[in-house]
Design a protein around this motif. Structure first.
Motif, mmCIF file in Angstrom:
data_model
loop_
_atom_site.group_PDB
_atom_site.id
_atom_site.type_symbol
_atom_site.label_atom_id
_atom_site.label_comp_id
_atom_site.label_asym_id
_atom_site.label_seq_id
_atom_site.Cartn_x
_atom_site.Cartn_y
_atom_site.Cartn_z
ATOM 1 N N LYS A 163 0.852 -1.193 0.000
ATOM 2 C CA LYS A 163 0.000 0.000 0.000
ATOM 3 C C LYS A 163 0.884 1.237 0.000
ATOM 4 O O LYS A 163 1.758 1.376 0.853
ATOM 5 C CB LYS A 163 -0.925 0.027 1.205
ATOM 6 N N ARG A 165 1.346 5.572 -0.313
ATOM 7 C CA ARG A 165 0.711 6.841 0.091
ATOM 8 C C ARG A 165 0.737 7.789 -1.095
ATOM 9 O O ARG A 165 1.791 7.978 -1.712
ATOM 10 C CB ARG A 165 1.475 7.478 1.249
ATOM 11 N N ASP A 192 -3.498 4.778 -0.772
ATOM 12 C CA ASP A 192 -4.095 5.489 0.364
ATOM 13 C C ASP A 192 -3.843 6.988 0.226
ATOM 14 O O ASP A 192 -2.695 7.434 0.207
ATOM 15 C CB ASP A 192 -3.478 4.965 1.669
ATOM 16 N N ASN A 194 -5.225 9.227 2.400
ATOM 17 C CA ASN A 194 -5.337 9.875 3.725
ATOM 18 C C ASN A 194 -6.105 11.200 3.658
ATOM 19 O O ASN A 194 -5.629 12.235 4.151
ATOM 20 C CB ASN A 194 -3.953 10.074 4.361
ATOM 21 N N GLU A 219 -8.098 4.170 -0.797
ATOM 22 C CA GLU A 219 -8.439 4.430 0.605
ATOM 23 C C GLU A 219 -8.524 5.930 0.897
ATOM 24 O O GLU A 219 -7.645 6.696 0.492
ATOM 25 C CB GLU A 219 -7.344 3.778 1.457
ATOM 26 N N GLU A 245 -10.538 4.128 9.367
ATOM 27 C CA GLU A 245 -9.533 4.224 10.431
ATOM 28 C C GLU A 245 -9.771 5.432 11.333
ATOM 29 O O GLU A 245 -9.311 5.447 12.459
ATOM 30 C CB GLU A 245 -8.120 4.282 9.833
ATOM 31 N N HIS A 295 -7.802 -1.649 10.286
ATOM 32 C CA HIS A 295 -6.666 -0.755 10.072
ATOM 33 C C HIS A 295 -5.563 -1.154 11.044
ATOM 34 O O HIS A 295 -5.849 -1.474 12.210
ATOM 35 C CB HIS A 295 -7.143 0.674 10.365
HETATM 36 MG MG LIG Z 1 -5.157 4.553 5.798
#
Ligand SMILES: [Mg+2]
Length: 366
Positions: A163, A165, A192, A194, A219, A245, A295
């Motif tokens: 995964k 970012r 992800d 965020n 995500e 999460e 998570h």
């Molecule tokens: Mg996450």
């Protein structure tokens, strides 16, 4: 033990800081700190958990010592639902007080109960599996070249999934995703953001990029609070939209499930109220055809705690494995994948792992 009632006689906290700093999305850089919570019983059996990241572990430890400890003393540690209700009802129901603290207390109670019964928590919750596929969850945003190199390291360690970012810009995000996809078509790639984007049109384009490169899931593309936009996005795109999460407790997850916000929800036992809460949340998700993949992020006992939950969930097919230096897991068992990319659910009593107390003491700051 017989028919006698066990009693909690002490609750202790210890704050640690390991030498790793973390930078997630737009959040400021922060240190990897946590509070160990140990609950002791009159029979000499104790349970320990670690709090999830918070910006002030000193505040967390103070909250546990001054507010939660008095609610625990004298109670039977086997009556976890009852203790959880006491805490919930005594903290004005606002995010369970401080969710990292109340969740860690719940997890420590299960560790104690598991040790008393000599069984791992997942088997006490009604076990489902002994192994799970793990994905390496990177700690930082990286340049495409670094990402490609890291993907190779991850695969060398046995992982079949990674995964990354993202969340800089659509152009940079596509370059990142492409760089990892080009390493191997066999690699499962999770992405992800965020909560980096606040525009549903951009998030839709990002989701299309994810589909183009066969991404496993996207995500938190939008702020996790904005459930209506996330739900709208999910209805428009084919890549699974994932999150949870930053959400806590059964009522919030019921809202998320009713609004069809995510294809996969990610409650965390160390943030969302502990095992009983996530058991209930996972059950609601199961009844609606939604996956529940906890998570996991952080060091120390966070992975072990959530792995025990994963071991009991039938609608969970992945384990998030934070790509931390393994020495900072502070446990004897390192929960690394085998050649097939599978991690064993630790089989020891309670959380299943042995804490390396020498290492913990080395990093103690309070
Ligand atoms: Mg996450």
């Amino acid at each position: 033990m017989g028919g006698s009632r066990m009693k909690i006689i002490d609750v202790q906290t210890m704050v640690v800081k390991v030498p790793v700093s973390i930078k997630i999305g737009a959040m400021p850089k922060f240190s990897a700190t946590g509070t160990f919570v140990t609950i002791k019983s009159d029979e000499g059996i104790e349970g320990t958990a670690l709090t999830h990241f918070s910006f002030s572990d000193l505040a967390l430890a103070t909250y546990i010592d001054s507010a939660l400890k008095p609610m625990l003393l004298g109670r039977d540690p086997f009556l976890i639902e009852s203790i959880s209700k006491t805490i919930y009802n005594s903290t004005n129901r606002i995010l369970f007080g401080i969710p990292q603290a109340t969740s860690a207390v719940e997890v420590a109670l299960w560790d104690l109960v598991g040790k008393a019964l000599q069984k791992p928590v997942h088997k006490l919750l009604g076990g489902h599996k002994e192994r799970v596929s793990a994905y390496a969850s990177l700690l930082f945003w990286m340049l495409p070249m670094q990402l490609a190199n890291t993907a190779k390291v991850v695969m060398d360690q046995g992982f079949k999934a990674i995964k990354i970012r993202i969340g800089k810009s659509l152009k940079e995000d596509e370059e990142s995703i492409k760089a990892v996809r080009n390493v191997s078509t066999d690699l499962h790639v999770m992405v992800d953001a965020n909560s980096a984007y606040d525009d549903i049109k951009k998030a839709t384009k990002l989701a299309e990029v994810c589909s183009k490169y066969d991404v496993e899931w996207l995500e938190e593309p939008l702020p996790s609070d904005d459930v209506d936009s996330l739900s709208e996005l999910r209805s428009r795109v084919s890549v699974p939209i994932v999150g949870g999460e930053n959400d806590f407790g059964v009522y919030r997850f019921r809202e998320i499930l009713e609004k069809k916000v995510y294809d996969i929800i990610q409650p965390d036992v160390t943030r969302s109220g502990g095992y009983i809460a996530v058991r209930k949340i996972g059950g609601m998700a199961e009844s609606m055809g939604v996956k529940c993949i906890p998570h996991i992020f952080g060091f120390g006992l966070i992975a072990a705690a959530n792995l025990q939950m994963i071991g009991a969930l039938s609608n969970c097919e992945w384990m998030e494995s934070p790509f931390f230096p393994r020495e900072f897991y502070l446990t004897k068992q390192l929960m690394t994948p085998d050649k097939e990319g599978l991690v064993e659910i630790p089989q020891g009593p309670g959380l299943g792992v042995d804490i390396d107390w020498e290492a913990v003491k080395k990093y103690r700051i309070k």
